[in-house]
Write a protein that holds these residues in place. Structure first.
Motif: not given
Length: 125
Positions: A60-72
């Motif tokens: 939730a914190f990373m999402s609020s910063l707009g950071v996206k995780g690995r997709t693979k």
């Protein structure tokens, strides 16, 4: 609970992820134990997995910063990396072979005037 002999109050707690269905599920042992006269309060004995709670909070914190995780997946990332390394190695190999081939051609071209002289002498004599 009978099979694992947990009906006598030895069940200390249940650790689950944060799915809402797990909160409903933990009420069942409470009902079963209370029927046997054993107090087992769900709110005190249901322990959400701390690693999962931390992961949800960080997500939730990373999402609020707009950071996206690995997709693979890690495996797909490793396969791609290996493919890139092999491709890079193939390019270096073809460059090396081209360089070696050019060096051979240059040697032949350097010897060519001498060959022409030898051929003239052999053909004239």
């Amino acid at each position: 609970m009978d099979r694992f002999e947990l009906t006598d109050g030895r069940l200390l707690g249940i650790t689950t992820d944060d799915a809402s269905s797990n909160y409903s599920m933990t009420r069942e042992p409470q009902s079963m134990l209370e029927a046997s006269g054993i107090e087992w309060p769900t709110l005190r004995n249901h322990i959400p997995c701390m690693a999962h709670v931390i992961q949800l909070a960080l997500g939730a914190f990373m999402s609020s910063l707009g950071v996206k995780g690995r997709t693979k997946s890690w495996e797909a990332h490793q396969r791609d990396r290996q493919f890139e390394e092999n491709e890079s190695m193939d390019i270096r190999k073809s460059q090396r072979l081209r360089k070696e081939g050019n060096a051979r051609i240059n040697k032949v071209l350097a010897v060519r005037p001498g060959l022409a002289t030898i051929i003239e002498k052999v053909c004239i004599s």
